[in-house]
Design a protein around this motif. Structure first.
Motif, PDB file in Angstrom:
ATOM      1  N   ARG A 118     -13.280 -62.461 -18.377  1.00  0.00           N
ATOM      2  CA  ARG A 118     -12.261 -63.431 -18.737  1.00  0.00           C
ATOM      3  C   ARG A 118     -12.262 -63.715 -20.235  1.00  0.00           C
ATOM      4  N   GLU A 119     -13.379 -63.383 -20.899  1.00  0.00           N
ATOM      5  CA  GLU A 119     -13.456 -63.499 -22.349  1.00  0.00           C
ATOM      6  C   GLU A 119     -13.416 -62.123 -23.007  1.00  0.00           C
ATOM      7  N   LEU A 120     -14.235 -61.200 -22.509  1.00  0.00           N
ATOM      8  CA  LEU A 120     -14.376 -59.895 -23.145  1.00  0.00           C
ATOM      9  C   LEU A 120     -13.078 -59.099 -23.155  1.00  0.00           C
ATOM     10  N   PHE A 122     -10.026 -59.993 -23.263  1.00  0.00           N
ATOM     11  CA  PHE A 122      -8.995 -60.467 -24.179  1.00  0.00           C
ATOM     12  C   PHE A 122      -9.390 -60.315 -25.648  1.00  0.00           C
ATOM     13  N   GLU A 123     -10.600 -59.819 -25.887  1.00  0.00           N
ATOM     14  CA  GLU A 123     -11.018 -59.495 -27.249  1.00  0.00           C
ATOM     15  C   GLU A 123     -10.693 -58.042 -27.603  1.00  0.00           C
ATOM     16  N   LEU A 124     -10.339 -57.247 -26.615  1.00  0.00           N
ATOM     17  CA  LEU A 124     -10.070 -55.829 -26.848  1.00  0.00           C
ATOM     18  C   LEU A 124      -8.671 -55.627 -27.423  1.00  0.00           C
ATOM     19  N   THR A 125      -8.554 -54.656 -28.314  1.00  0.00           N
ATOM     20  CA  THR A 125      -7.260 -54.366 -28.937  1.00  0.00           C
ATOM     21  C   THR A 125      -6.916 -52.875 -28.898  1.00  0.00           C
ATOM     22  N   LYS A 146      -2.813 -58.261 -19.615  1.00  0.00           N
ATOM     23  CA  LYS A 146      -3.655 -57.735 -20.687  1.00  0.00           C
ATOM     24  C   LYS A 146      -3.963 -56.264 -20.434  1.00  0.00           C
TER      25      LYS A 146
END
Length: 215
Positions: A118-120, A122-125, A146
């Motif tokens: 749930r955090e990791l 949404f840090e990916l691009t 996402k």
């Protein structure tokens, strides 16, 4: 096991698969002994086949467990120089996956991350051409947009356990705490089938999988 298809059909299909020896057999035994959820062998073979035929090179797995499905994907992806990123929230399972990746000789080729998707997530691009979603079933809706954002056009996204031991189909919930997950999985199936950026099929293999490709 899900009971979605007749046991004799499931066993017949499983008997036709290439024998799982060595590390795969060991992992299956640990999963049985410790009641750890891993994909069924036929689902593992499906993941391998999809990644192989699509010539996938950048794979994201959400929900490692002990790394069983990861190693199925690795068989298809790593020989061509591909990369796998996989994340797991449970530390004992994370450590088991580390151990198995080292034993398989692929630890340096798999990026294994301990933490909450749930955090990791949404840090990916960076984009991926294959995404395997096998996390908490009630979170699939939360992760969908996402994942679509990260998925390259023509890429594949597979979601596992979408029938949740048949409860999504029958509506018969075994435990009160599973009611929300079943409701959300039903919504996920509707959303992924109607998503404007995806083409999706549902396959009754294992405990049900969806296979989507980004338009």
């Amino acid at each position: 096991m899900s009971g979605i298809i007749q046991p004799e059909v499931q066993q017949y299909i499983r008997n036709l698969l290439p024998p799982r020896t060595g590390i795969f057999k060991e992992m299956e035994q640990e999963a049985r002994d410790k009641i750890i959820p891993i994909v069924e062998p036929e689902v593992g073979h499906l993941l391998y086949w999809l990644a192989l035929t699509k010539q996938s090179c950048r794979v994201l797995e959400i929900g490692t467990a002990i790394g069983y499905s990861t190693l199925w994907l690795a068989r298809a992806v790593l020989p061509r120089g591909g990369q796998i990123t996989t994340m797991e929230i449970n530390r004992p399972r994370f450590e088991a996956a580390q151990r198995y990746f080292k034993k398989a000789g692929v630890a340096d080729k798999i990026k294994l991350i301990l933490g909450d998707a749930r955090e990791l997530l949404f840090e990916l691009t960076e984009p991926y051409d294959f995404i395997f979603l096998d996390a908490a079933k009630g979170k699939y809706i939360e992760f969908l947009d996402k994942c679509v954002e990260l998925l390259q056009p023509g890429g594949i996204m597979v979601a596992e356990d979408v029938f949740m031991r048949g409860m999504v189909i029958s509506g018969q919930i075994d435990k009160r705490r599973n009611k929300t997950a079943v409701t959300r999985l039903r919504s996920y199936l509707e959303m992924v089938m109607e998503h404007p950026k995806l083409e999706t099929i549902i396959i009754p293999v294992g405990d049900g999988v969806t296979i989507s490709t980004r338009k």
